[in-house]
Design an enzyme around this catalytic site. Structure first.
Site, PDB file in Angstrom:
ATOM      1  N   GLU A 132      34.799  51.675  41.699  1.00 45.06           N
ATOM      2  CA  GLU A 132      33.957  51.232  42.820  1.00 45.06           C
ATOM      3  C   GLU A 132      34.514  51.591  44.196  1.00 45.06           C
ATOM      4  O   GLU A 132      34.584  50.745  45.091  1.00 45.06           O
ATOM      5  CB  GLU A 132      33.719  49.722  42.710  1.00 45.06           C
ATOM      6  CG  GLU A 132      33.097  49.343  41.379  1.00 45.06           C
ATOM      7  CD  GLU A 132      33.047  47.830  41.114  1.00 45.06           C
ATOM      8  OE1 GLU A 132      33.490  47.062  41.980  1.00 45.06           O
ATOM      9  OE2 GLU A 132      32.579  47.442  40.033  1.00 45.06           O
TER      10      GLU A 132
ATOM     11  N   GLU B  96      29.200  49.636  31.587  1.00 48.09           N
ATOM     12  CA  GLU B  96      29.093  48.173  31.705  1.00 48.09           C
ATOM     13  C   GLU B  96      27.629  47.756  31.574  1.00 48.09           C
ATOM     14  O   GLU B  96      27.094  46.994  32.392  1.00 48.09           O
ATOM     15  CB  GLU B  96      29.653  47.717  33.062  1.00 48.09           C
ATOM     16  CG  GLU B  96      31.093  48.125  33.285  1.00 48.09           C
ATOM     17  CD  GLU B  96      31.673  47.660  34.609  1.00 48.09           C
ATOM     18  OE1 GLU B  96      31.068  46.796  35.281  1.00 48.09           O
ATOM     19  OE2 GLU B  96      32.745  48.165  34.983  1.00 48.09           O
TER      20      GLU B  96
HETATM   21  O1  G3I Z   1      41.066  33.562  34.502  1.00 49.29           O
HETATM   22  C1  G3I Z   1      40.651  32.657  35.541  1.00 49.29           C
HETATM   23  C2  G3I Z   1      40.947  31.249  35.117  1.00 49.29           C
HETATM   24  O2  G3I Z   1      42.336  31.096  34.987  1.00 49.29           O
HETATM   25  C3  G3I Z   1      40.370  30.310  36.171  1.00 49.29           C
HETATM   26  O3  G3I Z   1      40.538  28.999  35.783  1.00 49.29           O
HETATM   27  C4  G3I Z   1      38.874  30.571  36.376  1.00 49.29           C
HETATM   28  C5  G3I Z   1      38.273  29.701  37.470  1.00 49.29           C
HETATM   29  O4  G3I Z   1      37.215  30.348  38.117  1.00 49.29           O
HETATM   30  O5  G3I Z   1      38.722  31.922  36.771  1.00 49.29           O
HETATM   31  C6  G3I Z   1      39.187  32.828  35.786  1.00 49.29           C
HETATM   32  O6  G3I Z   1      39.006  34.119  36.266  1.00 49.29           O
HETATM   33  C7  G3I Z   1      37.680  34.599  36.287  1.00 49.29           C
HETATM   34  C8  G3I Z   1      37.628  35.851  35.434  1.00 49.29           C
HETATM   35  O7  G3I Z   1      36.362  36.460  35.541  1.00 49.29           O
HETATM   36  C9  G3I Z   1      37.912  35.564  33.958  1.00 49.29           C
HETATM   37  O8  G3I Z   1      36.959  34.727  33.442  1.00 49.29           O
HETATM   38  C10 G3I Z   1      37.313  34.934  37.720  1.00 49.29           C
HETATM   39  O9  G3I Z   1      37.204  33.734  38.472  1.00 49.29           O
HETATM   40  C11 G3I Z   1      36.010  35.686  37.770  1.00 49.29           C
HETATM   41  O10 G3I Z   1      35.789  36.147  39.098  1.00 49.29           O
HETATM   42  C12 G3I Z   1      36.077  36.881  36.858  1.00 49.29           C
HETATM   43  O11 G3I Z   1      34.832  37.544  36.909  1.00 49.29           O
HETATM   44  C13 G3I Z   1      34.849  38.860  36.448  1.00 49.29           C
HETATM   45  C14 G3I Z   1      34.459  39.817  37.583  1.00 49.29           C
HETATM   46  O12 G3I Z   1      34.419  41.144  37.080  1.00 49.29           O
HETATM   47  C15 G3I Z   1      35.462  39.755  38.731  1.00 49.29           C
HETATM   48  O13 G3I Z   1      35.059  40.528  39.755  1.00 49.29           O
HETATM   49  C16 G3I Z   1      33.854  38.991  35.308  1.00 49.29           C
HETATM   50  O14 G3I Z   1      34.297  38.210  34.194  1.00 49.29           O
HETATM   51  C17 G3I Z   1      33.723  40.454  34.891  1.00 49.29           C
HETATM   52  O15 G3I Z   1      32.657  40.583  33.989  1.00 49.29           O
HETATM   53  C18 G3I Z   1      33.434  41.308  36.098  1.00 49.29           C
HETATM   54  O16 G3I Z   1      33.402  42.667  35.688  1.00 49.29           O
HETATM   55  C19 G3I Z   1      33.153  43.643  36.702  1.00 49.29           C
HETATM   56  C20 G3I Z   1      33.862  44.903  36.294  1.00 49.29           C
HETATM   57  O17 G3I Z   1      35.226  44.658  36.087  1.00 49.29           O
HETATM   58  C21 G3I Z   1      33.660  45.990  37.329  1.00 49.29           C
HETATM   59  N1  G3I Z   1      32.263  46.207  37.602  1.00 49.29           N
HETATM   60  C22 G3I Z   1      31.492  45.028  37.947  1.00 49.29           C
HETATM   61  C23 G3I Z   1      31.669  43.954  36.886  1.00 49.29           C
HETATM   62  C24 G3I Z   1      30.878  42.757  37.255  1.00 49.29           C
HETATM   63  O18 G3I Z   1      31.385  42.157  38.422  1.00 49.29           O
END
Ligand code: G3I
Length: 386
Positions: free
Chosen positions: A155, A267
């Site tokens: 990105e 994705e």
């Molecule tokens: O692991 C922590 C946990 O310890 C904590 O308690 C919890 C509280 O919010 O957060 C957890 O982390 C989260 C993580 O996912 C794992 O579940 C993050 O907050 C959350 O922001 C994160 O979201 C991910 C996101 O990327 C981050 O930008 C999504 O799962 C994931 O599907 C998403 O994937 C991205 C690709 O990597 C790149 N392209 C876009 C796509 C969608 O955003």
């Protein structure tokens, strides 16, 4: 004898015309075997046996959804978290699945320590270069020969695109760009190649298949190739809604191929409600849930029937979109070398409320699952002129 011959001829004709004798696939990876890999996002934590079985049945490649991102795998300069990534890699190998590393360089989910000195001031370019090189060498080097390919840069192109920005690479104003300049992308690809010369290397982004952002992506890729960046493929993320721009997707696949690159859909998810920008409530949630508290039993039953009808209609439209998309990918098999869904079911999706995947929250196949198989069932028997 004559009757037997006639019978064979009719069977052949039926196969040629309607694919009547085509194999009835039940597994995604079998349906597209020899065409492209089929993958899912998977972090090895708290998955039920049914979910794990589903992954084993349908996919031949996995991408860690979060556990290899810089903030997870390298939270501080002197600390790496290899626990989950190691588990994932060993599990995938034991299950004969390939692995995609996601992701080495991103503006998101990356520790601030990369960009700061001990006193909190911003690092100079040389320090950041060394930190990035060391990060890439350590992570890619650890899995050398075991990870099929890496999303090296994720990105890097900005949003808010116009006809003016289309004349440029329109790079996102990230810390990477600000401190290292545009050459950070080329360097990242070169370092990843040094660390594992056999690994495929990908540039991965969303919305790059259409409009002004597509034009910027072409400029960026041409420059990277001219600078000798060892890129194998472009990852079109494929976060789409019920109206994907099919013509643009097909054109983008051809455009990237014209640069000598492969294409991966990295994705994939197709939201059943709203645009694919998140934030919309799912069926029967939010305001509907509040209203439910004051409903009579009769009203509740009526509402439940309305929700179910709405969901059924949306899922049917979603199935149509998935089938059209897979027909495009299948037509371009060879250029398209992998299609990865962003998650195994609606409950685990990052867009759970928009029900974007092909299995529901209880792991039951949705109409879209059958539609993806049907795109393979309806594959023409004659070669297409692409
Ligand atoms: O692991 C922590 C946990 O310890 C904590 O308690 C919890 C509280 O919010 O957060 C957890 O982390 C989260 C993580 O996912 C794992 O579940 C993050 O907050 C959350 O922001 C994160 O979201 C991910 C996101 O990327 C981050 O930008 C999504 O799962 C994931 O599907 C998403 O994937 C991205 C690709 O990597 C790149 N392209 C876009 C796509 C969608 O955003």
């Amino acid at each position: 004898m004559l009757a037997k011959l006639l019978g064979s001829l009719i069977a052949c004709a039926a196969m040629l015309i309607g694919g009547c004798a085509a194999p009835r696939y039940t597994s995604l990876k079998e349906a597209y075997a020899g065409r492209f890999l089929v993958g899912t996002a998977y972090d090895p934590a708290n998955f039920s046996p049914a979910e794990v079985e589903n992954i084993q049945a349908h996919y031949n490649v996995v991408t860690p959804e979060n556990c290899m991102k810089p903030a997870s795998i390298h939270p501080r300069e002197d600390a790496y978290n290899f626990g989950q990534p190691d588990t994932l890699v060993s599990w995938a190998e034991a299950n004969q699945m390939q692995i995609v590393g996601h992701t080495l360089v991103w503006h998101n989910q990356t520790g601030n320590w990369f960009f700061q000195n001990a006193d909190g001031t911003e690092v100079d370019a040389e320090t950041l270069r060394q930190r990035l090189r060391s990060h890439i060498h350590t992570v890619v080097g650890r899995y050398k020969g075991r990870i099929k390919g890496w999303d090296v840069v994720n990105e890097a192109i900005d949003d808010n695109n116009t006809s003016e920005t289309a004349k440029t690479e329109h790079l996102r104003n990230s810390n990477w760009l600000r401190i290292l300049g545009p050459e950070y992308l080329t360097l990242a690809f070169k370092w990843a190649h040094e660390a594992d010369p056999q690994a495929e290397l990908y540039y991965n982004d969303y919305n790059i298949e259409r409009g002004f952002k597509h034009e910027s992506s072409m400029r960026l890729l041409k420059r990277l190739l001219a600078e000798g960046a060892p890129i194998t493929a472009v990852g079109i993320q494929g976060h789409w809604d019920l109206n994907p721009n099919y013509a643009a997707i097909e054109k983008a696949i051809r455009d990237y191929r014209s640069l000598g690159l492969k294409v991966m859909i990295t994705e994939l998810d197709v939201t059943t409600r709203g645009t694919n920008t998140g934030a919309l409530p799912g069926f029967g949630l939010g305001a509907a849930a509040q209203a439910a508290a004051t409903r009579t039993a009769e009203e509740a039953a009526t509402q439940a029937a309305a929700d179910a009808a709405e969901r059924e209609a949306a899922w049917k439209k979603q199935a149509v979109a998935y089938e059209r998309l897979f027909k495009i990918f299948d037509r371009h098999a060879g250029t398209v070398t992998r299609v990865t869904f962003w998650g195994i079911n609606d409950r685990r999706s990052w867009r759970a409320t928009q029900q974007p995947l092909i299995f529901d929250g209880q792991m039951r196949p949705k109409p879209a699952f059958q539609a993806v198989l049907d795109a393979a069932h309806k594959r023409p028997w004659f070669p297409l002129p692409f």
